[in-house]
Design a protein around this motif. Structure first.
Motif, PDB file in Angstrom:
ATOM      1  N   TYR A 230      -4.284   2.923  -2.431  1.00  0.00           N
ATOM      2  CA  TYR A 230      -4.500   1.823  -1.499  1.00  0.00           C
ATOM      3  C   TYR A 230      -5.738   2.030  -0.621  1.00  0.00           C
ATOM      4  O   TYR A 230      -6.627   1.178  -0.589  1.00  0.00           O
ATOM      5  CB  TYR A 230      -3.273   1.609  -0.619  1.00  0.00           C
ATOM      6  CG  TYR A 230      -2.087   0.942  -1.290  1.00  0.00           C
ATOM      7  CD1 TYR A 230      -2.108   0.571  -2.635  1.00  0.00           C
ATOM      8  CD2 TYR A 230      -0.929   0.665  -0.571  1.00  0.00           C
ATOM      9  CE1 TYR A 230      -1.020  -0.030  -3.242  1.00  0.00           C
ATOM     10  CE2 TYR A 230       0.172   0.050  -1.164  1.00  0.00           C
ATOM     11  CZ  TYR A 230       0.122  -0.290  -2.491  1.00  0.00           C
ATOM     12  OH  TYR A 230       1.205  -0.899  -3.081  1.00  0.00           O
TER      13      TYR A 230
ATOM     14  N   ASP B 135       7.282   1.789  -5.194  1.00  0.00           N
ATOM     15  CA  ASP B 135       6.797   0.757  -4.276  1.00  0.00           C
ATOM     16  C   ASP B 135       7.593  -0.524  -4.493  1.00  0.00           C
ATOM     17  O   ASP B 135       7.904  -0.880  -5.635  1.00  0.00           O
ATOM     18  CB  ASP B 135       5.312   0.469  -4.513  1.00  0.00           C
ATOM     19  CG  ASP B 135       4.420   1.610  -4.067  1.00  0.00           C
ATOM     20  OD1 ASP B 135       3.874   1.521  -2.960  1.00  0.00           O
ATOM     21  OD2 ASP B 135       4.280   2.580  -4.827  1.00  0.00           O
ATOM     22  N   THR B 136       7.896  -1.213  -3.420  1.00  0.00           N
ATOM     23  CA  THR B 136       8.661  -2.449  -3.540  1.00  0.00           C
ATOM     24  C   THR B 136       7.734  -3.625  -3.848  1.00  0.00           C
ATOM     25  O   THR B 136       6.539  -3.572  -3.541  1.00  0.00           O
ATOM     26  CB  THR B 136       9.406  -2.764  -2.241  1.00  0.00           C
ATOM     27  OG1 THR B 136       8.444  -3.065  -1.209  1.00  0.00           O
ATOM     28  CG2 THR B 136      10.279  -1.589  -1.809  1.00  0.00           C
TER      29      THR B 136
ATOM     30  N   ALA C  51       7.588  -6.366  -2.268  1.00  0.00           N
ATOM     31  CA  ALA C  51       7.072  -6.877  -0.990  1.00  0.00           C
ATOM     32  C   ALA C  51       5.860  -6.083  -0.530  1.00  0.00           C
ATOM     33  O   ALA C  51       4.856  -6.653  -0.084  1.00  0.00           O
ATOM     34  CB  ALA C  51       8.172  -6.843   0.071  1.00  0.00           C
ATOM     35  N   SER C  52       5.936  -4.750  -0.634  1.00  0.00           N
ATOM     36  CA  SER C  52       4.807  -3.929  -0.185  1.00  0.00           C
ATOM     37  C   SER C  52       3.600  -4.120  -1.086  1.00  0.00           C
ATOM     38  O   SER C  52       2.454  -4.164  -0.618  1.00  0.00           O
ATOM     39  CB  SER C  52       5.203  -2.445  -0.127  1.00  0.00           C
ATOM     40  OG  SER C  52       5.478  -1.933  -1.421  1.00  0.00           O
ATOM     41  N   MET C  53       3.825  -4.275  -2.400  1.00  0.00           N
ATOM     42  CA  MET C  53       2.713  -4.496  -3.326  1.00  0.00           C
ATOM     43  C   MET C  53       2.071  -5.855  -3.094  1.00  0.00           C
ATOM     44  O   MET C  53       0.844  -6.002  -3.158  1.00  0.00           O
ATOM     45  CB  MET C  53       3.192  -4.344  -4.771  1.00  0.00           C
ATOM     46  CG  MET C  53       3.450  -2.901  -5.168  1.00  0.00           C
ATOM     47  SD  MET C  53       3.838  -2.688  -6.927  1.00  0.00           S
ATOM     48  CE  MET C  53       5.582  -3.082  -6.954  1.00  0.00           C
TER      49      MET C  53
ATOM     50  N   SER D  82       2.011  -7.570  -0.249  1.00  0.00           N
ATOM     51  CA  SER D  82       1.275  -7.494   1.012  1.00  0.00           C
ATOM     52  C   SER D  82      -0.042  -6.760   0.828  1.00  0.00           C
ATOM     53  O   SER D  82      -1.095  -7.195   1.321  1.00  0.00           O
ATOM     54  CB  SER D  82       2.127  -6.784   2.066  1.00  0.00           C
ATOM     55  OG  SER D  82       1.407  -6.619   3.274  1.00  0.00           O
ATOM     56  N   PHE D  83      -0.008  -5.643   0.097  1.00  0.00           N
ATOM     57  CA  PHE D  83      -1.237  -4.896  -0.162  1.00  0.00           C
ATOM     58  C   PHE D  83      -2.230  -5.723  -0.956  1.00  0.00           C
ATOM     59  O   PHE D  83      -3.416  -5.785  -0.634  1.00  0.00           O
ATOM     60  CB  PHE D  83      -0.950  -3.596  -0.908  1.00  0.00           C
ATOM     61  CG  PHE D  83      -2.187  -3.018  -1.533  1.00  0.00           C
ATOM     62  CD1 PHE D  83      -3.178  -2.453  -0.747  1.00  0.00           C
ATOM     63  CD2 PHE D  83      -2.403  -3.108  -2.901  1.00  0.00           C
ATOM     64  CE1 PHE D  83      -4.345  -1.961  -1.308  1.00  0.00           C
ATOM     65  CE2 PHE D  83      -3.562  -2.616  -3.470  1.00  0.00           C
ATOM     66  CZ  PHE D  83      -4.541  -2.038  -2.672  1.00  0.00           C
TER      67      PHE D  83
ATOM     68  N   THR E 192      -3.895  -8.291   1.110  1.00  0.00           N
ATOM     69  CA  THR E 192      -4.811  -7.671   2.064  1.00  0.00           C
ATOM     70  C   THR E 192      -6.095  -7.232   1.388  1.00  0.00           C
ATOM     71  O   THR E 192      -7.198  -7.469   1.887  1.00  0.00           O
ATOM     72  CB  THR E 192      -4.134  -6.468   2.756  1.00  0.00           C
ATOM     73  OG1 THR E 192      -2.906  -6.892   3.346  1.00  0.00           O
ATOM     74  CG2 THR E 192      -5.031  -5.885   3.833  1.00  0.00           C
TER      75      THR E 192
ATOM     76  N   TYR F  47      15.902 -10.571  -2.616  1.00  0.00           N
ATOM     77  CA  TYR F  47      15.418 -10.734  -1.243  1.00  0.00           C
ATOM     78  C   TYR F  47      16.144 -11.885  -0.544  1.00  0.00           C
ATOM     79  O   TYR F  47      16.506 -12.888  -1.160  1.00  0.00           O
ATOM     80  CB  TYR F  47      13.912 -10.976  -1.240  1.00  0.00           C
ATOM     81  CG  TYR F  47      13.089  -9.751  -1.574  1.00  0.00           C
ATOM     82  CD1 TYR F  47      13.651  -8.480  -1.598  1.00  0.00           C
ATOM     83  CD2 TYR F  47      11.726  -9.860  -1.865  1.00  0.00           C
ATOM     84  CE1 TYR F  47      12.899  -7.364  -1.895  1.00  0.00           C
ATOM     85  CE2 TYR F  47      10.959  -8.743  -2.167  1.00  0.00           C
ATOM     86  CZ  TYR F  47      11.540  -7.497  -2.184  1.00  0.00           C
ATOM     87  OH  TYR F  47      10.784  -6.390  -2.480  1.00  0.00           O
TER      88      TYR F  47
ATOM     89  N   LEU G 238       5.714 -13.554   3.373  1.00  0.00           N
ATOM     90  CA  LEU G 238       4.511 -12.970   3.952  1.00  0.00           C
ATOM     91  C   LEU G 238       3.988 -13.932   5.014  1.00  0.00           C
ATOM     92  O   LEU G 238       3.597 -15.055   4.695  1.00  0.00           O
ATOM     93  CB  LEU G 238       3.454 -12.738   2.871  1.00  0.00           C
ATOM     94  CG  LEU G 238       3.807 -11.758   1.746  1.00  0.00           C
ATOM     95  CD1 LEU G 238       2.620 -11.616   0.789  1.00  0.00           C
ATOM     96  CD2 LEU G 238       4.219 -10.406   2.279  1.00  0.00           C
TER      97      LEU G 238
END
Length: 327
Positions: free
Chosen positions: A44, A69-70, A72-74, A76-77, A80, A141, A146
């Motif tokens: 990242y 990695d979830t 959601a985190s992927m 968001s990354f 970004t 979920y 997001l």
């Protein structure tokens, strides 16, 4: 045809990766794929540094998984990174490294089903949707959304599925925008591409990007190129199923000796055991003229993106410059 390049931020540091990516961009490489292994520098921040130092290079992790990695985190990354890079982000995701996950006390259960759910949830989140419970097995979920990111728009972020086996290849065709297939030889794509095409036809998908995630070793001196390729070819051979070894006409007894030498970290013995057959089966290796021909062979096999992966060659800078001359 587009071209990509892979970097492992374990044997090179972040600043070196950034410098190599800048050089690759100047040589008209289209994509940079940064590997993701828990024991190396995290992809990242490396990708963030690459995004800030380049202007046209597309980039993404090659590859993430939904065990460590979830979704959601992927998601968001990815959003970004897409903002930082002005729309150049991609996301590589696969079922997970089944040799690494047990070391992290993770049971790799139902990897293909888990991967499919993860892709669905990443797409939904990147679209701005609020993801509500609907009975999913792994990532059900409950109102996830997001809210503090810049969304990528209707096109979304391209998702590439890291694939080898038939079930994941099919999933790639059904749910991915492209595939990152760990193979360097047209024989393997003769098996893989029909599976992907059939899946794409099932859902009416066009424009799928078939990526050959190759092991490359290029040098003006063929002997030096082969020497640099031997260890990588050895690891691939040692980890390959018997059917794949037989497809390439390899000596199973010799591969067993290679596997034994690797288990003892006897790299001197490995170098003596790896033959041109293992190198031919599992790498694209040789002089610029040889590499140009091998790239043409992959194109003719139906590959649409060639990713030049580790080791690249005896000298990484020289390898990237040579690649710029043959594309």
């Amino acid at each position: 045809m587009t071209y990509g390049i892979e970097f492992v931020p374990g044997n090179v540091n972040v600043k070196q990766v950034v410098n190599y990516c800048q050089l690759a961009e100047s040589k008209d490489i289209d994509f940079a794929w940064i590997t993701n292994h828990y024991n190396n520098r995290h992809c990242y921040p490396v990708l963030t540094a690459v995004a800030l130092a380049t202007t046209s290079l597309k980039m993404g992790p090659g590859i993430m998984n939904a065990f460590t990695d979830t979704p959601a985190s992927m998601a968001s990354f990815a959003c970004t990174l897409n903002e930082i890079s002005d729309g150049r982000a991609t996301l590589g995701i696969g079922p997970g490294d089944l040799s690494t996950l047990p070391k992290l006390a993770i049971k790799a259960e139902k990897p293909v089903a888990r991967l499919g759910e993860a892709i669905d949830q990443i797409r939904a989140l990147c679209s701005g949707a609020e993801v509500k419970k609907d009975g999913k097995e792994f990532f059900d979920y409950d109102g996830a959304k997001l809210t503090g990111v810049t969304l990528p728009g209707k096109k979304g972020i391209p998702i590439y599925v890291g694939a080898q086996g038939p079930k994941v290849l099919e999933l790639a065709g059904l749910k991915g925008d492209g595939a990152l297939i760990n193979a360097s030889n047209p024989k393997d794509f003769a098996i893989a591409i029909p599976i992907i095409k059939a899946a794409c036809e099932t859902v009416g998908k066009k424009g799928f990007d078939v990526g050959a995630y190759t092991a490359l070793s290029i040098d003006k001196d063929e002997k030096k190129a082969k020497k640099a390729a031997k260890i990588v070819a050895a690891f691939i051979a040692a980890g390959s199923p018997e059917a794949l070894l037989l497809r390439h006409g390899l000596d199973l007894a010799n591969v067993a000796k290679i596997k034994d030498a690797l288990s003892r970290f006897d790299f001197g013995a490995v170098g003596g055991l790896v033959t041109d057959k293992e190198i031919e089966a599992f790498t694209i290796c040789g002089t610029p003229d040889t590499i140009r021909q091998k790239c043409e062979d992959l194109t003719n096999a139906g590959v649409t993106q060639i990713i030049f992966g580790s080791p690249l060659g005896p000298d990484m800078t020289t390898s990237i410059r040579l690649l710029g001359k043959i594309m």
